[in-house]
Design a protein around this motif. Structure first.
Motif, PDB file in Angstrom:
ATOM      1  N   LEU A 167      -4.205  -0.043  -6.980  1.00  0.00           N
ATOM      2  CA  LEU A 167      -4.316  -0.312  -5.548  1.00  0.00           C
ATOM      3  C   LEU A 167      -4.404  -1.810  -5.283  1.00  0.00           C
ATOM      4  O   LEU A 167      -3.705  -2.350  -4.407  1.00  0.00           O
ATOM      5  CB  LEU A 167      -5.541   0.393  -4.990  1.00  0.00           C
ATOM      6  N   LEU A 168      -5.224  -2.502  -6.043  1.00  0.00           N
ATOM      7  CA  LEU A 168      -5.394  -3.942  -5.836  1.00  0.00           C
ATOM      8  C   LEU A 168      -4.114  -4.699  -6.154  1.00  0.00           C
ATOM      9  O   LEU A 168      -3.699  -5.598  -5.402  1.00  0.00           O
ATOM     10  CB  LEU A 168      -6.545  -4.455  -6.697  1.00  0.00           C
ATOM     11  N   LEU A 181       0.835  -1.203   0.000  1.00  0.00           N
ATOM     12  CA  LEU A 181       0.000   0.000   0.000  1.00  0.00           C
ATOM     13  C   LEU A 181       0.867   1.250   0.000  1.00  0.00           C
ATOM     14  O   LEU A 181       0.513   2.267  -0.627  1.00  0.00           O
ATOM     15  CB  LEU A 181      -0.932  -0.007   1.216  1.00  0.00           C
ATOM     16  N   THR A 182       2.006   1.188   0.684  1.00  0.00           N
ATOM     17  CA  THR A 182       2.945   2.303   0.652  1.00  0.00           C
ATOM     18  C   THR A 182       3.497   2.506  -0.753  1.00  0.00           C
ATOM     19  O   THR A 182       3.631   3.647  -1.226  1.00  0.00           O
ATOM     20  CB  THR A 182       4.099   2.049   1.633  1.00  0.00           C
ATOM     21  N   LEU A 228      -6.167   3.814 -11.114  1.00  0.00           N
ATOM     22  CA  LEU A 228      -5.830   3.885  -9.691  1.00  0.00           C
ATOM     23  C   LEU A 228      -6.465   2.732  -8.910  1.00  0.00           C
ATOM     24  O   LEU A 228      -5.844   2.177  -7.996  1.00  0.00           O
ATOM     25  CB  LEU A 228      -6.281   5.223  -9.115  1.00  0.00           C
ATOM     26  N   GLY A 229      -7.683   2.361  -9.270  1.00  0.00           N
ATOM     27  CA  GLY A 229      -8.332   1.256  -8.582  1.00  0.00           C
ATOM     28  C   GLY A 229      -7.618  -0.067  -8.800  1.00  0.00           C
ATOM     29  O   GLY A 229      -7.371  -0.817  -7.845  1.00  0.00           O
ATOM     30  N   PHE A 287       2.001   1.751  -3.529  1.00  0.00           N
ATOM     31  CA  PHE A 287       0.930   2.355  -4.329  1.00  0.00           C
ATOM     32  C   PHE A 287       0.848   3.858  -4.070  1.00  0.00           C
ATOM     33  O   PHE A 287       0.724   4.658  -5.012  1.00  0.00           O
ATOM     34  CB  PHE A 287      -0.409   1.695  -3.988  1.00  0.00           C
ATOM     35  N   ALA A 288       0.928   4.260  -2.801  1.00  0.00           N
ATOM     36  CA  ALA A 288       0.852   5.680  -2.471  1.00  0.00           C
ATOM     37  C   ALA A 288       2.003   6.454  -3.092  1.00  0.00           C
ATOM     38  O   ALA A 288       1.807   7.577  -3.593  1.00  0.00           O
ATOM     39  CB  ALA A 288       0.847   5.861  -0.950  1.00  0.00           C
ATOM     40  N   GLN A 312       1.947   5.684  -7.426  1.00  0.00           N
ATOM     41  CA  GLN A 312       0.766   5.962  -8.233  1.00  0.00           C
ATOM     42  C   GLN A 312      -0.118   7.067  -7.659  1.00  0.00           C
ATOM     43  O   GLN A 312      -0.473   8.008  -8.369  1.00  0.00           O
ATOM     44  CB  GLN A 312      -0.065   4.682  -8.425  1.00  0.00           C
ATOM     45  N   LEU A 313      -0.490   6.962  -6.391  1.00  0.00           N
ATOM     46  CA  LEU A 313      -1.470   7.904  -5.851  1.00  0.00           C
ATOM     47  C   LEU A 313      -0.922   9.324  -5.777  1.00  0.00           C
ATOM     48  O   LEU A 313      -1.555  10.269  -6.264  1.00  0.00           O
ATOM     49  CB  LEU A 313      -1.917   7.440  -4.465  1.00  0.00           C
ATOM     50  N   TRP A 356      -0.949  -3.568  -6.216  1.00  0.00           N
ATOM     51  CA  TRP A 356       0.103  -3.296  -5.238  1.00  0.00           C
ATOM     52  C   TRP A 356      -0.165  -4.030  -3.922  1.00  0.00           C
ATOM     53  O   TRP A 356       0.777  -4.504  -3.267  1.00  0.00           O
ATOM     54  CB  TRP A 356       0.200  -1.794  -4.982  1.00  0.00           C
ATOM     55  N   ALA A 357      -1.430  -4.127  -3.533  1.00  0.00           N
ATOM     56  CA  ALA A 357      -1.753  -4.883  -2.325  1.00  0.00           C
ATOM     57  C   ALA A 357      -1.376  -6.357  -2.492  1.00  0.00           C
ATOM     58  O   ALA A 357      -0.805  -6.970  -1.585  1.00  0.00           O
ATOM     59  CB  ALA A 357      -3.243  -4.739  -2.003  1.00  0.00           C
TER      60      ALA A 357
END
Length: 245
Positions: free
Chosen positions: A225-226, A127-128, A221-222, A130-131, A134-135, A228-229
């Motif tokens: 997120l998945l 999640l980090t 982005l959706g 992804f942030a 990407q985010l 990267w998780a």
């Protein structure tokens, strides 16, 4: 240690890359193809019904050549689609294996600081990632759909990499910092790229509808997120296996 990093990154990255490719085909690629149609002029944004009717070939003219050309164009189109999809799977695998190498390198540093890394911790690392990758960059430079405009490529790349580095460093300081000045520095690093601002075109224009571009950004982005998780969880799982074997 290096063998452990490499094995974890390869297994987790390959699996995450396959998931990314499947999600891309299901949710993202249809919008890319739609954007390409606007970019090439096959579709026209804000075209009136009469304009579309004038631009479309008549039923009689189209039918006259359809039977002769359908068989000749179909194999070429199928070959092009197969090549495109195959390269997409290959590209996704390579990208997420590289991301996996970055994650497992971080795992090694964390364990050097007496931090246990398992699937749950790997998920947080994912999640980090992804942030950071990407985010945060998307807050200034949204994923670019064909048929939309953007600023100079070199300037965008410089801002993107700077934002990734600043965000990743800031999250690391927030997670592992033990002094007030580290938290203050983290806040400055998080805000700095967005205070400076991402490069933007002088004039906004484009051929793709903004509704399609917005849906494209949301889906990118959706799915990111998945994926990267999954990458983080799988990376933590494979990383922890030698210790529990």
């Amino acid at each position: 240690m290096f063998q452990r990093m490499l094995a974890s990154a390869l297994f987790a990255g390959a699996a995450a890359g396959l998931i990314a490719a499947l999600l891309h085909f299901a949710f993202v690629q249809p919008l890319i193809v739609l954007g390409e149609q606007y970019e090439t002029g096959a579709l026209t944004h804000f075209a009136t019904g009469s304009a579309l009717a004038d631009a479309a070939p008549s039923a009689h003219d189209h039918a006259a050549g359809t039977e002769d050309t359908a068989h000749s164009h179909a194999p070429a189109a199928e070959a092009t689609d197969l090549q495109r999809n195959g390269l997409t799977v290959l590209f996704m695998g390579m990208v997420y294996i590289a991301y996996g190498m970055l994650l497992t390198a971080g795992f090694g540093l964390a364990e050097g600081a007496d931090r246990h890394i398992g699937p749950a911790q790997g998920l947080l690392w994912g999640l980090t990632g992804f942030a950071a990758f990407q985010l945060a960059p998307a807050m200034g430079l949204a994923p670019e759909l064909p048929g939309t405009v953007a600023a100079d490529l070199g300037a965008r790349q410089l801002w993107w990499w700077s934002t990734v580095a600043a965000t990743a460093t800031a999250i690391g300081l927030l997670a592992y910092g033990r002094r007030i000045w580290m938290y203050v520095l983290a806040a400055v690093l998080l805000a700095a790229p967005h205070v400076i601002g991402a490069p933007q075109p002088d004039v906004f224009y484009g051929t793709a509808p903004p509704e399609v571009a917005a849906a494209f950004t949301a889906r990118v982005l959706g799915t990111g997120l998945l994926v990267w998780a999954c990458l983080g969880w799988l990376g933590g799982y494979f990383w922890s296996r030698p210790a529990t074997a």
